[in-house]
Design an enzyme around this catalytic site. Structure first.
Site, PDB file in Angstrom:
ATOM      1  CB  CYS A   2       4.591  -8.877   8.329  1.00 13.40           C
ATOM      2  SG  CYS A   2       2.985  -8.676   7.591  1.00 13.40           S
ATOM      3  CG  HIS A  40      -2.728 -13.443   4.439  1.00 14.80           C
ATOM      4  ND1 HIS A  40      -1.877 -12.718   3.644  1.00 14.80           N
ATOM      5  CD2 HIS A  40      -2.187 -14.668   4.560  1.00 14.80           C
ATOM      6  CE1 HIS A  40      -0.863 -13.481   3.284  1.00 14.80           C
ATOM      7  NE2 HIS A  40      -1.023 -14.673   3.823  1.00 14.80           N
ATOM      8  CG  ASP A  53       0.110 -17.920   3.347  1.00 15.23           C
ATOM      9  OD1 ASP A  53       0.457 -18.839   2.586  1.00 15.23           O
ATOM     10  OD2 ASP A  53       0.425 -16.737   3.151  1.00 15.23           O
ATOM     11  CE1 TYR A  55      -2.836 -10.122   1.139  1.00 17.32           C
ATOM     12  CE2 TYR A  55      -3.215  -8.186   2.506  1.00 17.32           C
ATOM     13  CZ  TYR A  55      -2.901  -9.525   2.385  1.00 17.32           C
ATOM     14  OH  TYR A  55      -2.642 -10.246   3.518  1.00 17.32           O
TER      15      TYR A  55
END
Ligand code: ADP
Ligand code: SF4
Length: 675
Positions: free
Chosen positions: A28, A169, A262, A166
């Site tokens: 991001c 997260h 992460d 995906y």
């Protein structure tokens, strides 16, 4: 020379070929769909710097998974394609592959912009939001699969080479299906692991069927949530999921969840920290594996490949701090790598919904709007020399960048050691990697014969006048105030002369304390907490008083807050949250509960005030008349001396001052905007 050639081997990912093993994983950046030109320019610089694969951030596939207020990628329909193409074309121009992380975030999508109901694996709420997702029925599942498939087709049309499914997260629906914490379904999508994997398997198969002949299909999977039995672990479900789907995708991009784990900061995790969780993956699949772990050392990268842990070196932060990291390794210029310090200031861009910035790399986020390049700088047009006073992060960066531009530069520093606040703060618990801010700049300056350093050279206004420079940059920093004034207290504290009172500067200067020490933290970043750790290590009993509802409140933006509060609690530090100092006497302090208004007395042996800083700007005001009288042609005040701020801002301010020296400035609008 060390042999890093393995890092530069081309490697097939399904039907496409990556030119090397440097893989910028999705990250991001606060630019997303809102700043597509800026985003494309930022990604392009990474490709130019040698990253063989450059990916997007998470990219929304449908308005029912609208991630606003966060600014991510968007591929809702064909009208998003021109913006996407800006990136793929820019990345391809430098010979890299472009990857896109398609996402549908289920109950984690707030849908504040689209106002559509979120679709979740069950009727879940998220955060402290007073709303819930709707539990998906079979038709909803079919719809999401169709939307994912259509998004994959659009992504191929936009020019992407690698298309992600995906499941990481704790953000994406595919991961919510995997997790027994969320998935309580009684249909064929719930219950056994086989059933919980079904949705992920289906979107991989759908994507392969739609675009797999020309695009690689990657899966980003979290194999451990660091929650023990409450979450996915690499011994149990994480292992089994890989075993079940081993050969299905063209590439496995493996990490731990959630984002806090992460992108763990250097205060809590060192290079390669994910290895123990992901090591098993390559034993189960023949497909290439990407792993991350804030790798900045080529030795560690080569070792991770040779030990059979990964095939690609995944990186977000190391590629942000140094987009040219691969090229520097290739050219044997390892000492030139601008190593990430693990501060997570880059993350704050996403969480505060503004374009990404980086402590180490002041050009990050400025590639398009200011036209800055991390390796190239505008050469000087005029010949005069520059005196920079103060060798903290602002002064060091300014001197380095002026030197790179070709100026004759003299940098003077009062202390024996360069680095200013960074040199002091890096000696606090957990912050040693922050020294890289100094080390990289000193290494670069050492290569510039036109920059001269004078340590142990405190300069006053008269010294500066006599030095006879026409151009002067003041980077004289700031100091912590110790009068008790802060954002929560606008009047000085009474009784400060009755008790031993210290500022962070006193503690960083090496003062040793004993007994019960109270820290009043109205700064809210890391300082209060690292001083609490240091005092505890000295043997003090520590209490922390803060007006905020959480310890180190602002560190929520750097993904550190929970870990900090947990560590301090484990150290036995007592918290007085939402409290403010009222007064001080010989015995201790009086504090006020901001909610109830109730007062309490705390006996203590000393008080540490972590409140606000004051700029060291006296020299500037003493010397300003020289500018007015023409004795100086340039005078600027930069970094914390201009306004106390982040280290990132000090570096940025130094870089900006160097870039702007003798250049036209547009005061009204200093950079381009996307309208
Ligand atoms: P910044 O974050 O803006 O770089 P710092 O406080 O980290 O600010 O660094 C400022 C540096 O300037 C410190 O190392 C300090 O010793 C030095 N300094 C301050 N005043 C003078 C001065 N008059 N002469 C030389 N060095 C100075
Ligand atoms: Fe690394 Fe900090 Fe830059 Fe992020 S902001 S890339 S953590 S140095």
């Amino acid at each position: 020379m060390d042999d890093y050639s393995i890092l530069f081997e081309p490697l097939a990912i399904g039907p496409v070929l990556a030119p090397n093993r440097f893989y910028q994983v999705p990250h991001c950046n606060g630019m997303g769909y809102r700043h597509p030109k800026a985003l494309a320019a930022m990604r392009a610089v990474k490709a130019q710097g040698g990253w063989g694969v450059v990916c997007t951030e998470e990219t929304e596939i449908h308005p029912s998974s609208d991630l606003s207020p966060f600014i991510e990628g968007r591929i809702w329909d064909d009208s998003d394609l021109p913006a996407m193409q800006l990136m793929t074309e820019a990345v391809h121009e430098h010979g890299a592959l472009a990857g896109i992380e398609l996402t549908y975030n289920g109950h984690q999508a707030y849908n504040l912009y689209s106002r559509l109901p979120a679709l979740g694996v069950r009727a879940l709420s998220t955060g402290y939001n007073p709303w819930q997702a709707r539990c998906m029925d079979k038709e909803d599942i079919r719809n999401v699969r169709r939307w994912h498939r259509l998004a994959a087709l659009r992504a191929r049309q936009a020019g992407f080479d690698i298309i992600y499914c995906y499941a990481g997260h704790n953000l994406s629906l595919a991961m919510h299906f995997l997790s027994p914490r969320y998935n309580d379904r009684s249909d064929e999508y719930g219950g056994s692991l086989e059933n919980r994997v079904r949705f992920l398997r289906e979107i991989i198969e759908d994507t392969k069927e739609a675009v797999g002949d020309t695009c690689a299909v990657a899966v980003r999977l979290a194999v451990d949530e660091l929650l023990g039995d409450d979450g996915i672990t690499c011994q149990a479900d994480g292992y089994e999921i890989i075993a079940m789907l081993a050969e299905l995708p063209d590439l496995w991009d493996i990490n731990v969840s959630d984002w806090e784990n992460d992108s763990a900061p250097s205060r809590f995790a060192k290079q390669g920290y994910q290895e123990k969780y992901i090591a098993f993956v390559k034993t189960l699949t023949s497909k290439p594996v990407v792993g991350v772990g804030r790798y900045t050392s080529p030795e560690a990268m080569v070792s991770a490949i040779q030990r059979g842990l990964v095939d690609f070196i995944g990186a977000a932060r190391p590629s942000i701090a140094d987009p040219f990291l691969p090229q520097k390794i290739k050219e044997g210029r390892v000492e030139d790598i601008r190593e990430c310090i693990g501060c997570n200031i880059c993350v704050t861009g996403d969480l505060l919904t503004v374009p990404i910035r980086c402590t180490q790399n002041p050009t990050m986020g400025e590639e398009w709007r200011r036209g800055w390049h991390p390796e190239v700088i505008n050469p000087r047009k005029k010949g005069e020399a520059v005196l920079v006073v103060g060798g903290g992060p602002a002064g060091l960066e300014c001197a380095r960048a002026l030197g790179q531009r070709g100026y004759q530069v003299v940098l003077t520093e009062a202390r024996r050691e360069f680095g200013g606040r960074v040199a002091l703060e890096a000696s606090l618990p957990g912050l040693s990697e922050w020294r890289r801010v100094i080390d990289w700049r000193l290494t670069q300056i050492d290569k510039l014969s036109n920059v001269t350093l004078y340590p142990s050279s405190l300069m006053n206004a008269e010294d500066i006048r006599q030095a006879d420079f026409k151009r002067l940059v003041l980077a004289t920093g700031a100091h912590w105030r110790a009068d008790g004034i802060s954002r929560a207290r606008w009047k000085p504290l009474s009784g400060l002369d009755l008790l031993p009172v210290f500022s962070p500067d006193d503690l960083m200067a090496g003062i040793s304390l004993q007994g019960h020490i109270i820290i009043f933290d109205d700064d809210h970043y890391y300082m209060g907490s690292v001083l609490a750790e240091r005092l505890t290590a000295m043997g003090c009993q520590v209490s922390l008083v803060t007006p905020a509802p959480l310890v180190s409140y602002w560190t929520q933006n750097t993904l550190e807050q929970k870990r900090i509060q947990e560590r301090l609690a484990r150290l036995g530090i007592r918290f007085y949250l939402q409290h403010v100092l009222e007064s001080v006497d010989q015995a201790g302090v009086r504090i006020k509960d901001l909610i109830s208004g109730g007062m309490a007395e705390l006996a203590c042996d000393g008080l540490v005030l972590v409140t606000e800083r004051r700029s060291n700007d006296q020299l500037y005001y003493q010397l300003k008349p020289l500018l007015d009288s023409g004795l100086l042609t340039h005078l600027s005040l930069i970094g914390d001396a201009q306004a106390p701020h982040l280290i990132a801002q000090a570096v940025y301010s130094g870089h900006l001052a160097a870039r702007e020296m003798d250049e036209q400035r547009n005061e009204a609008l200093p950079f381009r905007r996307e309208i």
